[in-house]
Motif scaffolding. Structure first.
Motif, mmCIF file in Angstrom:
data_model
loop_
_atom_site.group_PDB
_atom_site.id
_atom_site.type_symbol
_atom_site.label_atom_id
_atom_site.label_comp_id
_atom_site.label_asym_id
_atom_site.label_seq_id
_atom_site.Cartn_x
_atom_site.Cartn_y
_atom_site.Cartn_z
ATOM 1 N N TRP A 1 0.794 -1.226 0.000
ATOM 2 C CA TRP A 1 0.000 0.000 0.000
ATOM 3 C C TRP A 1 0.825 1.273 0.000
ATOM 4 O O TRP A 1 0.308 2.348 0.311
ATOM 5 N N VAL A 2 2.096 1.179 -0.334
ATOM 6 C CA VAL A 2 2.928 2.396 -0.327
ATOM 7 C C VAL A 2 3.073 3.005 -1.719
ATOM 8 O O VAL A 2 3.150 4.222 -1.878
ATOM 9 N N ASN A 3 3.101 2.148 -2.740
ATOM 10 C CA ASN A 3 3.418 2.651 -4.072
ATOM 11 C C ASN A 3 2.196 3.336 -4.695
ATOM 12 O O ASN A 3 1.083 2.831 -4.615
ATOM 13 N N THR A 4 2.405 4.476 -5.312
ATOM 14 C CA THR A 4 1.269 5.203 -5.909
ATOM 15 C C THR A 4 1.403 5.327 -7.431
ATOM 16 O O THR A 4 0.486 5.017 -8.166
ATOM 17 N N LEU A 5 2.536 5.783 -7.906
ATOM 18 C CA LEU A 5 2.668 6.106 -9.331
ATOM 19 C C LEU A 5 3.379 5.020 -10.115
ATOM 20 O O LEU A 5 3.649 5.183 -11.311
ATOM 21 N N GLY A 6 3.696 3.918 -9.453
ATOM 22 C CA GLY A 6 4.459 2.852 -10.096
ATOM 23 C C GLY A 6 5.897 2.883 -9.601
ATOM 24 O O GLY A 6 6.287 3.750 -8.813
ATOM 25 N N HIS A 7 6.670 1.904 -10.078
ATOM 26 C CA HIS A 7 8.072 1.798 -9.672
ATOM 27 C C HIS A 7 8.953 2.468 -10.720
ATOM 28 O O HIS A 7 8.591 2.546 -11.889
ATOM 29 N N HIS A 8 10.105 2.943 -10.259
ATOM 30 C CA HIS A 8 11.099 3.423 -11.203
ATOM 31 C C HIS A 8 10.544 4.577 -12.061
ATOM 32 O O HIS A 8 10.685 4.583 -13.284
ATOM 33 N N VAL A 9 9.898 5.535 -11.405
ATOM 34 C CA VAL A 9 9.303 6.682 -12.113
ATOM 35 C C VAL A 9 10.436 7.677 -12.417
ATOM 36 O O VAL A 9 11.090 8.161 -11.479
ATOM 37 N N PRO A 10 10.702 7.982 -13.686
ATOM 38 C CA PRO A 10 11.872 8.803 -14.009
ATOM 39 C C PRO A 10 11.910 10.130 -13.240
ATOM 40 O O PRO A 10 12.967 10.543 -12.758
ATOM 41 N N GLU A 11 10.752 10.775 -13.098
ATOM 42 C CA GLU A 11 10.729 12.074 -12.412
ATOM 43 C C GLU A 11 11.093 11.936 -10.928
ATOM 44 O O GLU A 11 11.782 12.798 -10.368
ATOM 45 N N LEU A 12 10.609 10.869 -10.299
ATOM 46 C CA LEU A 12 10.932 10.672 -8.875
ATOM 47 C C LEU A 12 12.402 10.277 -8.716
ATOM 48 O O LEU A 12 13.089 10.731 -7.790
ATOM 49 N N ASP A 13 12.872 9.428 -9.638
ATOM 50 C CA ASP A 13 14.299 9.055 -9.614
ATOM 51 C C ASP A 13 15.160 10.311 -9.724
ATOM 52 O O ASP A 13 16.144 10.489 -8.986
ATOM 53 N N ALA A 14 14.761 11.220 -10.633
ATOM 54 C CA ALA A 14 15.562 12.429 -10.863
ATOM 55 C C ALA A 14 15.542 13.342 -9.640
ATOM 56 O O ALA A 14 16.565 13.938 -9.274
ATOM 57 N N ALA A 15 14.368 13.445 -8.985
ATOM 58 C CA ALA A 15 14.270 14.295 -7.790
ATOM 59 C C ALA A 15 15.192 13.770 -6.692
ATOM 60 O O ALA A 15 15.858 14.544 -5.986
ATOM 61 N N LEU A 16 15.241 12.455 -6.587
ATOM 62 C CA LEU A 16 16.095 11.832 -5.566
ATOM 63 C C LEU A 16 17.565 12.109 -5.857
ATOM 64 O O LEU A 16 18.331 12.545 -4.981
ATOM 65 N N VAL A 17 17.934 11.881 -7.103
ATOM 66 C CA VAL A 17 19.345 12.083 -7.484
ATOM 67 C C VAL A 17 19.738 13.552 -7.298
ATOM 68 O O VAL A 17 20.806 13.867 -6.749
#
Ligand SMILES: Cc1ncc(COP(=O)(O)O)c(C=O)c1O
Length: 459
Positions: free
Chosen positions: A73-89
């Motif tokens: 129940w944690v995942n919302t937009l899917g895994h390995h979302v490029p935009e979220l990956d980029a925000a993290l990096v």
């Protein structure tokens, strides 16, 4: 998205046993899995996940599984979302973490500002932590000290515990997490029986399975009003107890009873928050403006551990006073307000808006509802289908106890590349689930049910 081999030929792939067996052996030798009997772990064909794409998890053998429970129940937009990956990096190039105790961090401030614009809380203030249970624990302590600070309860400072507003009301079938405070609010059961002596007593009224739950809760609030610090609910859906659903008007009535009795209302939206029920928060559908709101799980889209207790201005103001004076909330966690998590959570909120996620949730929820009513509800062996948005529980009705139908149906669904969970079969896909993926979930459930029901009829 590429179609999986598991989907093309459901249940017929021969696993490369050597690879997965070796990972399971290494796993069982050193990792202790929560809510898992480790003596049986390796025999229950656990999946060892190596990576993920979109809504699919990929195991060490390369098999793909549609993540129909959103990784608990944690995942919302899917895994390995490029935009979220980029925000993290991008945030790693600034700072990964700095303490929030007595100091600030720019990205955490930005996140709190963005959340403040959308949470159903008046003049909100955010106390960040890392897990849902801790958000609840913080809410309990804040509610308790709120009354201490106002002079309405001893709390150990003056008049002694047990006097004034020092108790909590929680519902039957409630689940609020596994720390001792949140466990005390939970409605026990076999999983927490061992800890009963450690838990504090609460005023308990029936949960959403009882059609009269709201009237009973309101009556108890009136009767116990003077001694209650707060009422704690999971608005709209009691998730962990099998997706038990309430009517919004009933939840609203409970909120009004709290107001009338001057009792604080704590809404635990750790599970229902961030779009699961079709609105950003379930409290909105119920017309609630809680005094304290607990957030977790989907706050970072399922990327990093983050939770938050949101306090209304009225609650927050009761903690203002001289520097380090007794009004201060002396509570904090090392990783509360982690900057990497905050950067992802901030981008996640932006994507929610930019991608029109809530509208998509409503469309896919309608599709899922239609398919479930055509192919699952009303079938022999299915007692009920409960749904709010993309939170679904399919309650099975085994002809005799001990047949473990839920587990067998879930095992059948996993074989077909879908991962539901538990005895009530829970379906809670990522919010970006597609039309064919909804069909795939219902196909898998349909086939797994058929197998288990067929087996049972044939003995
Ligand atoms: C309503 C609710 N509150 C709290 C929790 C606990 O959250 P966590 O597992 O992050 O501690 C859960 C977890 O399922 C939950 O469903």
């Amino acid at each position: 998205m590429s179609h999986s081999r598991a989907l093309d030929r459901p249940g017929r792939l021969v696993k490369n046993l050597a690879v997965s067996r070796s990972w399971v052996e290494r796993d069982a030798a050193v990792v202790w899995h929560g809510f898992t009997q480790m003596a049986a772990y390796a025999d229950n064909a656990p999946l060892v996940i190596d990576r993920a794409e979109g809504r699919e998890l990929i195991d060490v053998d390369g098999r793909r599984y549609l993540d129909a429970i959103s990784s608990l129940w944690v995942n919302t937009l899917g895994h390995h979302v490029p935009e979220l990956d980029a925000a993290l990096v991008a945030q790693t190039a600034k700072v990964a973490h700095s303490t929030m105790l007595g100091n600030g961090n720019t990205v955490v401030i930005e996140l709190a500002e963005a959340l403040a614009a959308v949470v159903p809380v008046d003049d909100p203030h955010f106390l960040f932590a890392a897990d849902g249970a801790v958000a609840v624990e913080q809410a309990l302590k804040i509610a308790f000290q709120y009354w201490v600070n106002r002079g309405d309860v001893g709390g150990g400072l003056s008049r002694g515990r047990g006097r004034g507003r020092s108790r909590f009301l929680a519902l039957g079938d409630a689940y609020h997490g596994d720390t001792i405070g949140s466990l005390s609010l939970g409605d026990g059961g076999v999983f927490s029986a061992a800890f009963a002596p450690l838990c504090f007593p609460v005023v308990r009224t029936p949960g959403y399975a009882d059609p009269g739950w709201a009237a009973k809760a309101c009556a108890a609030i009136e009767a116990h009003g003077e001694e209650l610090a707060a009422v704690v609910i999971e608005p709209l859906v009691q998730g962990a107890s099998g997706m038990l659903c309430a009517e919004p008007a009933d939840v609203r009535a409970l909120g009004e009873a709290c107001r009338a009795a001057g009792v604080l209302l704590i809404c635990d939206e750790v599970a229902t928050g961030f779009g699961r029920t079709g609105t950003l928060f379930a409290s909105e559908q119920c017309g609630l403006r809680p005094d304290l709101l607990c957030l977790g799980k989907g706050i970072t889209g399922g990327y990093l551990a983050m939770s938050a207790t949101v306090a209304s201005g009225r609650v927050f103001d009761a903690f203002l006073g001289p520097d380090l004076g007794p009004q201060t909330f002396f509570h904090g966690h090392s990783y509360g307000g982690n900057a990497l998590a905050a950067a992802v959570a901030l981008e996640h909120l932006r994507l929610f808006e930019a991608w029109g996620v809530l509208a998509a949730v409503q469309e896919r929820a309608a599709q899922l509802s239609q398919l479930l009513s055509e192919r699952v509800a009303g079938r022999a062996g299915v007692a009920a289908v409960r749904q709010r948005g993309l939170m679904v529980g399919v309650e099975l009705a085994p002809p005799a106890p001990g047949l473990r139908w839920g587990r067998r149906v879930c095992a059948g669904a996993v074989e077909r590349g879908v991962r539901p969970l538990g005895d009530v079969v829970v379906i809670m896909p990522p919010l970006t689930v597609t039309v064919p993926e909804i069909e795939r979930i219902v196909d898998a459930l349909d086939a797994a049910l058929g197998e288990v029901l067929g087996e049972s009829v044939g003995g």
